[in-house]
Design a protein around this motif. Structure first.
Motif, PDB file in Angstrom:
ATOM      1  N   LEU A 117      -6.608 -12.444   5.664  1.00  0.00           N
ATOM      2  CA  LEU A 117      -6.002 -11.162   5.296  1.00  0.00           C
ATOM      3  C   LEU A 117      -5.184 -10.636   6.464  1.00  0.00           C
ATOM      4  CD1 LEU A 117      -7.817  -8.304   3.391  1.00  0.00           C
ATOM      5  CD2 LEU A 117      -6.355  -7.798   5.350  1.00  0.00           C
ATOM      6  N   LEU A 118      -3.926 -10.284   6.185  1.00  0.00           N
ATOM      7  CA  LEU A 118      -3.021  -9.694   7.170  1.00  0.00           C
ATOM      8  C   LEU A 118      -2.493  -8.387   6.581  1.00  0.00           C
ATOM      9  CD1 LEU A 118      -1.009 -12.950   7.980  1.00  0.00           C
ATOM     10  CD2 LEU A 118      -2.931 -12.018   9.295  1.00  0.00           C
ATOM     11  N   ALA A 119      -2.737  -7.271   7.254  1.00  0.00           N
ATOM     12  CA  ALA A 119      -2.398  -5.957   6.706  1.00  0.00           C
ATOM     13  C   ALA A 119      -1.465  -5.205   7.634  1.00  0.00           C
ATOM     14  CB  ALA A 119      -3.670  -5.138   6.484  1.00  0.00           C
ATOM     15  N   ASP A 120      -0.667  -4.311   7.055  1.00  0.00           N
ATOM     16  CA  ASP A 120       0.176  -3.422   7.840  1.00  0.00           C
ATOM     17  C   ASP A 120      -0.715  -2.598   8.771  1.00  0.00           C
ATOM     18  OD1 ASP A 120       1.717  -1.038   8.629  1.00  0.00           O
ATOM     19  OD2 ASP A 120       3.215  -1.763   7.222  1.00  0.00           O
ATOM     20  N   GLY A 121      -0.447  -2.683  10.074  1.00  0.00           N
ATOM     21  CA  GLY A 121      -1.283  -2.001  11.041  1.00  0.00           C
ATOM     22  C   GLY A 121      -0.874  -0.574  11.330  1.00  0.00           C
ATOM     23  N   VAL A 122       0.160  -0.059  10.629  1.00  0.00           N
ATOM     24  CA  VAL A 122       0.669   1.292  10.883  1.00  0.00           C
ATOM     25  C   VAL A 122       0.573   2.169   9.645  1.00  0.00           C
ATOM     26  CG1 VAL A 122       2.703   2.647  11.553  1.00  0.00           C
ATOM     27  CG2 VAL A 122       2.213   0.468  12.704  1.00  0.00           C
ATOM     28  N   ARG A 123       1.023   1.668   8.495  1.00  0.00           N
ATOM     29  CA  ARG A 123       1.147   2.507   7.304  1.00  0.00           C
ATOM     30  C   ARG A 123      -0.116   2.574   6.450  1.00  0.00           C
ATOM     31  NH1 ARG A 123       5.831  -0.010   8.312  1.00  0.00           N
ATOM     32  NH2 ARG A 123       7.787   1.156   8.210  1.00  0.00           N
ATOM     33  N   LEU A 124      -1.005   1.628   6.612  1.00  0.00           N
ATOM     34  CA  LEU A 124      -2.203   1.580   5.778  1.00  0.00           C
ATOM     35  C   LEU A 124      -3.442   1.937   6.581  1.00  0.00           C
ATOM     36  CD1 LEU A 124      -1.629  -1.739   3.767  1.00  0.00           C
ATOM     37  CD2 LEU A 124      -1.329   0.601   2.942  1.00  0.00           C
ATOM     38  N   ASP A 125      -4.446   2.461   5.892  1.00  0.00           N
ATOM     39  CA  ASP A 125      -5.771   2.657   6.464  1.00  0.00           C
ATOM     40  C   ASP A 125      -6.489   1.321   6.316  1.00  0.00           C
ATOM     41  OD1 ASP A 125      -8.444   3.156   6.978  1.00  0.00           O
ATOM     42  OD2 ASP A 125      -8.486   5.070   5.924  1.00  0.00           O
ATOM     43  N   SER A 126      -6.472   0.541   7.382  1.00  0.00           N
ATOM     44  CA  SER A 126      -6.956  -0.833   7.291  1.00  0.00           C
ATOM     45  C   SER A 126      -8.451  -0.906   7.009  1.00  0.00           C
ATOM     46  CB  SER A 126      -6.622  -1.587   8.581  1.00  0.00           C
ATOM     47  OG  SER A 126      -7.032  -0.847   9.713  1.00  0.00           O
ATOM     48  N   ALA A 127      -9.214   0.081   7.469  1.00  0.00           N
ATOM     49  CA  ALA A 127     -10.648   0.081   7.154  1.00  0.00           C
ATOM     50  C   ALA A 127     -10.861   0.233   5.659  1.00  0.00           C
ATOM     51  CB  ALA A 127     -11.352   1.203   7.915  1.00  0.00           C
TER      52      ALA A 127
ATOM     53  N   ALA B  30       5.621   1.701  14.817  1.00  0.00           N
ATOM     54  CA  ALA B  30       6.642   2.296  13.937  1.00  0.00           C
ATOM     55  C   ALA B  30       6.810   1.507  12.651  1.00  0.00           C
ATOM     56  CB  ALA B  30       7.981   2.392  14.688  1.00  0.00           C
ATOM     57  N   HIS B  31       7.148   0.228  12.753  1.00  0.00           N
ATOM     58  CA  HIS B  31       7.463  -0.565  11.554  1.00  0.00           C
ATOM     59  C   HIS B  31       6.949  -1.990  11.725  1.00  0.00           C
ATOM     60  CE1 HIS B  31      10.113   2.643  10.193  1.00  0.00           C
ATOM     61  NE2 HIS B  31      10.724   2.609  11.370  1.00  0.00           N
ATOM     62  N   THR B  32       5.881  -2.333  11.047  1.00  0.00           N
ATOM     63  CA  THR B  32       5.453  -3.731  10.982  1.00  0.00           C
ATOM     64  C   THR B  32       5.966  -4.326   9.672  1.00  0.00           C
ATOM     65  OG1 THR B  32       3.347  -3.410   9.829  1.00  0.00           O
ATOM     66  CG2 THR B  32       3.360  -3.066  12.214  1.00  0.00           C
ATOM     67  N   ARG B  33       5.969  -5.647   9.612  1.00  0.00           N
ATOM     68  CA  ARG B  33       6.423  -6.348   8.417  1.00  0.00           C
ATOM     69  C   ARG B  33       5.404  -7.416   8.044  1.00  0.00           C
ATOM     70  NH1 ARG B  33       9.074  -2.529   8.489  1.00  0.00           N
ATOM     71  NH2 ARG B  33      11.333  -2.286   8.394  1.00  0.00           N
ATOM     72  N   GLU B  34       5.260  -7.610   6.730  1.00  0.00           N
ATOM     73  CA  GLU B  34       4.363  -8.626   6.198  1.00  0.00           C
ATOM     74  C   GLU B  34       5.172  -9.574   5.318  1.00  0.00           C
ATOM     75  OE1 GLU B  34       3.026  -5.295   7.662  1.00  0.00           O
ATOM     76  OE2 GLU B  34       3.500  -5.066   5.533  1.00  0.00           O
ATOM     77  N   PHE B  35       4.846 -10.871   5.357  1.00  0.00           N
ATOM     78  CA  PHE B  35       5.604 -11.891   4.646  1.00  0.00           C
ATOM     79  C   PHE B  35       4.728 -12.568   3.596  1.00  0.00           C
ATOM     80  CE2 PHE B  35       6.716 -12.557   9.328  1.00  0.00           C
ATOM     81  CZ  PHE B  35       7.628 -11.497   9.358  1.00  0.00           C
TER      82      PHE B  35
ATOM     83  N   PHE C 169       7.689  -7.347   3.255  1.00  0.00           N
ATOM     84  CA  PHE C 169       7.123  -6.064   2.843  1.00  0.00           C
ATOM     85  C   PHE C 169       6.892  -5.168   4.057  1.00  0.00           C
ATOM     86  CE2 PHE C 169       5.444  -9.226  -0.207  1.00  0.00           C
ATOM     87  CZ  PHE C 169       5.934  -8.695  -1.393  1.00  0.00           C
ATOM     88  N   ALA C 170       6.751  -3.884   3.781  1.00  0.00           N
ATOM     89  CA  ALA C 170       6.246  -2.913   4.751  1.00  0.00           C
ATOM     90  C   ALA C 170       5.170  -2.109   4.038  1.00  0.00           C
ATOM     91  CB  ALA C 170       7.367  -1.998   5.239  1.00  0.00           C
ATOM     92  N   GLY C 171       4.089  -1.810   4.730  1.00  0.00           N
ATOM     93  CA  GLY C 171       2.995  -1.099   4.087  1.00  0.00           C
ATOM     94  C   GLY C 171       2.257  -1.942   3.078  1.00  0.00           C
ATOM     95  N   ALA C 172       2.113  -3.237   3.357  1.00  0.00           N
ATOM     96  CA  ALA C 172       1.500  -4.160   2.394  1.00  0.00           C
ATOM     97  C   ALA C 172       0.365  -4.937   3.046  1.00  0.00           C
ATOM     98  CB  ALA C 172       2.535  -5.132   1.849  1.00  0.00           C
ATOM     99  N   VAL C 173      -0.374  -5.626   2.197  1.00  0.00           N
ATOM    100  CA  VAL C 173      -1.388  -6.586   2.618  1.00  0.00           C
ATOM    101  C   VAL C 173      -1.020  -7.927   2.022  1.00  0.00           C
ATOM    102  CG1 VAL C 173      -3.827  -7.197   2.595  1.00  0.00           C
ATOM    103  CG2 VAL C 173      -3.158  -4.798   2.651  1.00  0.00           C
ATOM    104  N   VAL C 174      -1.022  -8.963   2.841  1.00  0.00           N
ATOM    105  CA  VAL C 174      -0.812 -10.319   2.334  1.00  0.00           C
ATOM    106  C   VAL C 174      -2.051 -11.132   2.661  1.00  0.00           C
ATOM    107  CG1 VAL C 174       1.687 -10.164   2.578  1.00  0.00           C
ATOM    108  CG2 VAL C 174       0.327 -11.129   4.451  1.00  0.00           C
ATOM    109  N   GLY C 175      -2.246 -12.191   1.909  1.00  0.00           N
ATOM    110  CA  GLY C 175      -3.447 -12.981   2.127  1.00  0.00           C
ATOM    111  C   GLY C 175      -3.259 -14.422   1.709  1.00  0.00           C
TER     112      GLY C 175
END
Length: 388
Positions: A127-137, A165-170, A176-182
């Motif tokens: 699991l790889l999650a946005d570390g800025v926009r989401l509440d990862s817990a 500021a802005h992380t990206r998920e692929f 994506f921004a503000g997403a979780v990929v897995g």
């Protein structure tokens, strides 16, 4: 038996970086990989990077990844690169997954990804999650609400060179921004995980008697938390904005899982990212529940390097036949280590079997099991070895 290889590229043109990266993976494997894990410095245009990468990959490839604080390749730690793992899965099934904020709040996003993993009969979830926009817990709790608290989830939070500021998920060809990929792995997969901080507890165990919004610790043992933290720092009280990275808090007991007083082992680490001067509180990067028992922590650079080495040795003993090692290391450790950050990964690698393929990245938070249940960590060296 699966086969794997890694490659790291630095190039001014992100499209060409993607093409060169795919070419190296293809050449080493003798064919296009079934799975690609991609970790990229945030300076690369992710759309052009993926376009170049997919130009030389098979259309069926299962690709997931994210931006990073620094990358970890087979030879060690590197900054400013595009680093990837390519895998021929053989008897394993692998499925790239994603969930965005269109699913709802962070809990719902995690639940949506968990449901996808369950539908694919996953045995292990990266699991790889946005570390800025989401509440990862909340994302982790959402996934666990579907898969169960004991289901193995490993991974980390996307980063952006400590700009927050802005992380990206692929996922596949999408950015994506503000997403979780897995990546859901199913079939005959075996794994072993480790999480080691290397931080030394000092002082007495204290209870969080007042916490607001799960992250603002206002009172410890009924006293203003900031006052006690300042006492603990002593002469180190020069810059509380950065001291919280070098001197984090360690949770040694939870309301439903109490510790053993001052002899309790640290279960998870929480960095202090700021203070509330008016209310006397400590702002933590991740949740600390009210009623949790904590201890103040400190470590030298040598302590951090040694803990990574010990973690790798433990991992090698746990699954000596492993094929792939995935490393998720916290950005705060890199900041504390400074120019010595490459020594930490080198020390860990020296304790791993030479034929073990290694890859990873520096994260804004790590996901790894503790006592059989995945927790979110800060300031921790985590890794997983996979055999299949």
């Amino acid at each position: 038996m699966l086969s794997a290889t890694t490659a790291s590229i630095t190039h001014d043109d992100p499209y060409q970086a993607g093409r060169d990266l795919a070419a190296e993976l293809n050449d080493a494997l003798g064919t296009s990989p079934d799975v690609v894990l991609l970790f990229a410095a945030p300076t690369y245009d992710p759309h052009r990077l993926l376009a170049g990468l997919h130009r030389r990959l098979t259309p069926r490839v299962q690709l997931v990844g994210c931006t990073s604080f620094a990358e970890i390749g087979h030879e060690g730690a590197v900054s400013g690169s595009v680093t990837a793992l390519g895998v021929r899965t053989r008897d394993l099934d692998a499925h790239a997954l994603y969930a965005t904020r269109a699913s709802g709040d962070s809990l719902a996003v995690g639940r949506a990804l968990g449901e996808q993993a369950r539908e694919r009969d996953a045995a292990l979830l990266l699991l790889l999650a946005d570390g800025v926009r989401l509440d990862s817990a909340a994302v982790l709790r959402g996934a666990q609400s579907v898969l169960g608290p004991d289901f193995p989830i490993i991974g980390g939070l996307a980063a952006d060179d400590a700009r927050f500021a802005h992380t990206r998920e692929f996922c596949g060809r999408d950015v994506f921004a503000g997403a979780v990929v897995g990546l859901a792995l199913s079939g005959p997969v075996r794994h072993a995980t480790v999480a080691r901080g290397g931080w030394e507890p000092i002082g007495a165990t204290r209870r969080c008697t007042r916490v607001e919004r799960d992250r603002l610790v206002l009172e410890l043992d009924g006293q203003p938390a900031l006052n006690l933290y300042r006492e603990y720092l002593g002469a180190q009280d020069r810059d509380l904005k950065t001291a919280g990275i070098e001197f984090p808090l360690g949770i040694v007991g939870l309301p439903d899982r109490p510790g053993m007083g001052d002899d309790a082992a640290v279960q998870v680490v929480r960095a202090v990212c700021g203070v509330d001067e008016v209310r006397g509180g400590l702002r933590c990067t991740r949740e600390i529940p009210e009623g949790a028992e904590i201890r103040m922590l400190r470590a030298t650079k040598d302590d951090l390097i040694r803990s990574a080495s010990e973690a790798a040795a433990e991992l090698g003993r746990a699954l000596p036949g492993g094929r792939i090692a995935l490393v998720f290391d916290c950005f705060s450790r890199k900041m504390v280590l400074g120019a010595r950050y490459k020594e930490e990964v080198a020390a860990a690698y020296s304790r791993l079997p030479p034929d073990l393929v290694r890859v990873g990245f520096y994260t804004y938070g790590e996901l790894a099991p503790v006592a059989g249940q995945t927790e979110q960590h800060d300031a921790t060296f985590t890794a997983v070895v996979i055999e299949g």
